[in-house]
Write an enzyme that holds these catalytic residues in place. Sequence first.
Site, PDB file in Angstrom:
ATOM      1  N   GLY A 298      -6.429   8.686   6.378  1.00 49.08           N
ATOM      2  CA  GLY A 298      -7.291   7.529   6.165  1.00 49.08           C
ATOM      3  C   GLY A 298      -7.361   7.053   4.726  1.00 49.08           C
ATOM      4  O   GLY A 298      -8.161   6.164   4.400  1.00 49.08           O
ATOM      5  N   LEU A 299      -6.505   7.604   3.856  1.00 50.69           N
ATOM      6  CA  LEU A 299      -6.577   7.211   2.443  1.00 50.69           C
ATOM      7  C   LEU A 299      -6.251   5.731   2.237  1.00 50.69           C
ATOM      8  O   LEU A 299      -6.920   5.027   1.466  1.00 50.69           O
ATOM      9  CB  LEU A 299      -5.625   8.103   1.627  1.00 50.69           C
ATOM     10  CG  LEU A 299      -5.683   7.995   0.111  1.00 50.69           C
ATOM     11  CD1 LEU A 299      -7.116   8.028  -0.412  1.00 50.69           C
ATOM     12  CD2 LEU A 299      -4.863   9.112  -0.526  1.00 50.69           C
TER      13      LEU A 299
ATOM     14  N   THR B  75      -2.489  -2.620  10.773  1.00 48.37           N
ATOM     15  CA  THR B  75      -3.266  -1.411  11.069  1.00 48.37           C
ATOM     16  C   THR B  75      -4.717  -1.540  10.608  1.00 48.37           C
ATOM     17  O   THR B  75      -5.645  -1.396  11.404  1.00 48.37           O
ATOM     18  CB  THR B  75      -2.610  -0.167  10.410  1.00 48.37           C
ATOM     19  OG1 THR B  75      -1.305  -0.008  10.973  1.00 48.37           O
ATOM     20  CG2 THR B  75      -3.409   1.094  10.652  1.00 48.37           C
TER      21      THR B  75
ATOM     22  N   THR C 209       0.871  -1.176   0.000  1.00 47.42           N
ATOM     23  CA  THR C 209       0.000   0.000   0.000  1.00 47.42           C
ATOM     24  C   THR C 209       0.905   1.222   0.000  1.00 47.42           C
ATOM     25  O   THR C 209       1.904   1.249   0.734  1.00 47.42           O
ATOM     26  CB  THR C 209      -0.893   0.031   1.261  1.00 47.42           C
ATOM     27  OG1 THR C 209      -1.437  -1.270   1.468  1.00 47.42           O
ATOM     28  CG2 THR C 209      -2.049   1.014   1.099  1.00 47.42           C
TER      29      THR C 209
ATOM     30  N   CYS D 144       0.870  -7.043   3.059  1.00 49.16           N
ATOM     31  CA  CYS D 144       1.294  -5.676   3.390  1.00 49.16           C
ATOM     32  C   CYS D 144       1.074  -5.411   4.886  1.00 49.16           C
ATOM     33  O   CYS D 144      -0.004  -5.693   5.422  1.00 49.16           O
ATOM     34  CB  CYS D 144       0.485  -4.688   2.553  1.00 49.16           C
ATOM     35  SG  CYS D 144       0.639  -2.986   3.127  1.00 49.16           S
TER      36      CYS D 144
ATOM     37  N   VAL E   6       0.824   5.627  -0.109  1.00 44.74           N
ATOM     38  CA  VAL E   6       0.145   6.932  -0.134  1.00 44.74           C
ATOM     39  C   VAL E   6       1.249   7.997  -0.145  1.00 44.74           C
ATOM     40  O   VAL E   6       2.194   7.904   0.659  1.00 44.74           O
ATOM     41  CB  VAL E   6      -0.769   7.101   1.113  1.00 44.74           C
ATOM     42  CG1 VAL E   6      -1.271   8.526   1.255  1.00 44.74           C
ATOM     43  CG2 VAL E   6      -1.955   6.123   1.049  1.00 44.74           C
TER      44      VAL E   6
HETATM   45  N1  COA Z   1       2.640  -0.670   8.576  1.00 43.07           N
HETATM   46  C1  COA Z   1       1.547  -0.637   9.353  1.00 43.07           C
HETATM   47  N2  COA Z   1       0.893   0.503   9.697  1.00 43.07           N
HETATM   48  C2  COA Z   1       1.423   1.667   9.253  1.00 43.07           C
HETATM   49  C3  COA Z   1       2.580   1.701   8.442  1.00 43.07           C
HETATM   50  C4  COA Z   1       3.195   0.472   8.105  1.00 43.07           C
HETATM   51  N3  COA Z   1       4.288   0.418   7.329  1.00 43.07           N
HETATM   52  N4  COA Z   1       2.847   3.000   8.138  1.00 43.07           N
HETATM   53  C5  COA Z   1       1.926   3.737   8.759  1.00 43.07           C
HETATM   54  N5  COA Z   1       1.062   2.945   9.423  1.00 43.07           N
HETATM   55  C6  COA Z   1      -0.062   3.353  10.238  1.00 43.07           C
HETATM   56  C7  COA Z   1       0.323   4.563  11.049  1.00 43.07           C
HETATM   57  O1  COA Z   1       0.813   4.118  12.269  1.00 43.07           O
HETATM   58  C8  COA Z   1      -0.987   5.344  11.206  1.00 43.07           C
HETATM   59  O2  COA Z   1      -1.496   5.117  12.497  1.00 43.07           O
HETATM   60  P1  COA Z   1      -2.170   6.315  13.325  1.00 43.07           P
HETATM   61  O3  COA Z   1      -3.517   6.536  12.672  1.00 43.07           O
HETATM   62  O4  COA Z   1      -2.296   5.746  14.701  1.00 43.07           O
HETATM   63  O5  COA Z   1      -1.260   7.479  13.202  1.00 43.07           O
HETATM   64  C9  COA Z   1      -1.943   4.727  10.178  1.00 43.07           C
HETATM   65  O6  COA Z   1      -1.122   3.793   9.419  1.00 43.07           O
HETATM   66  C10 COA Z   1      -2.535   5.766   9.261  1.00 43.07           C
HETATM   67  O7  COA Z   1      -3.620   5.163   8.565  1.00 43.07           O
HETATM   68  P2  COA Z   1      -4.135   5.786   7.202  1.00 43.07           P
HETATM   69  O8  COA Z   1      -4.307   7.260   7.348  1.00 43.07           O
HETATM   70  O9  COA Z   1      -5.278   4.967   6.736  1.00 43.07           O
HETATM   71  O10 COA Z   1      -2.874   5.478   6.261  1.00 43.07           O
HETATM   72  P3  COA Z   1      -2.169   6.468   5.218  1.00 43.07           P
HETATM   73  O11 COA Z   1      -3.146   6.954   4.223  1.00 43.07           O
HETATM   74  O12 COA Z   1      -1.385   7.480   5.983  1.00 43.07           O
HETATM   75  O13 COA Z   1      -1.136   5.458   4.491  1.00 43.07           O
HETATM   76  C11 COA Z   1       0.741   3.986   4.373  1.00 43.07           C
HETATM   77  C12 COA Z   1      -0.418   4.498   5.242  1.00 43.07           C
HETATM   78  C13 COA Z   1       1.463   2.858   5.141  1.00 43.07           C
HETATM   79  C14 COA Z   1       0.182   3.426   3.059  1.00 43.07           C
HETATM   80  C15 COA Z   1       1.713   5.180   4.072  1.00 43.07           C
HETATM   81  O14 COA Z   1       2.281   5.610   5.294  1.00 43.07           O
HETATM   82  C16 COA Z   1       2.838   4.815   3.113  1.00 43.07           C
HETATM   83  O15 COA Z   1       2.657   4.880   1.887  1.00 43.07           O
HETATM   84  N6  COA Z   1       4.005   4.409   3.637  1.00 43.07           N
HETATM   85  C17 COA Z   1       5.147   4.033   2.800  1.00 43.07           C
HETATM   86  C18 COA Z   1       4.907   2.647   2.184  1.00 43.07           C
HETATM   87  C19 COA Z   1       4.643   1.594   3.246  1.00 43.07           C
HETATM   88  O16 COA Z   1       5.338   1.509   4.257  1.00 43.07           O
HETATM   89  N7  COA Z   1       3.602   0.749   3.000  1.00 43.07           N
HETATM   90  C20 COA Z   1       3.164  -0.270   3.946  1.00 43.07           C
HETATM   91  C21 COA Z   1       3.925  -1.535   3.794  1.00 43.07           C
HETATM   92  S1  COA Z   1       3.474  -2.382   2.291  1.00 43.07           S
END
Ligand code: COA
Length: 140
Positions: free
Chosen positions: A71-72, A101, A61, A95, A63
Amino acid sequence: MVGTAEAAAPPAIVRNEKDGRFETEDKQAFLQYHLRDVTVLAVEGGQAKEKKKTAMDMVHTYVPRRKRGLGLAGHLCVAAFTHAQRNSMIVIPTCSYVSDTFLPRNPLWNSLVYKEERKSCDCLHSLLSLFRDNISPAFE
Ligand code: COA
């Protein structure tokens, strides 16, 4: 209060079948998946049977940094899980965002997840069948 309504509206998520992605219309945020064939154990008419299923392996995933924390990624997951459910697929949450999460925060979707126990069940089932088919009369 147009601004508030716009802020509350969920973003449009589209499925890009060619690239195996659920993505925003600008393609900048996405959930990448691979489809795989798996075997699961299903109980039908009181009997456990092996069934072939399609699994959506959610591998990544992403963003963009400036849009994170809104929340995207959750919206991308909802679109992907909804598609999996409508198409009788199960889900492999590879992922870490999905497994660590999204699912803990949205436990209703856990019913679609391909669990390790099902694989263990598959092995156990095979062993039991083997034992049953080859059992000596002395043990019956
Ligand atoms: N694994 C699990 N959870 C993660 C995470 C990860 N690698 N990175 C961020 N999160 C959690 C955060 O702790 C956050 O928690 P909070 O609400 O308590 O602050 C939560 O995701 C945010 O949720 P949401 O707003 O729905 O996610 P987002 O739109 O900010 O996108 C990711 C989250 C992970 C997709 C984005 O941070 C990203 O693109 N990261 C780089 C790529 C990555 O690490 N992808 C995941 C592994 S495949």
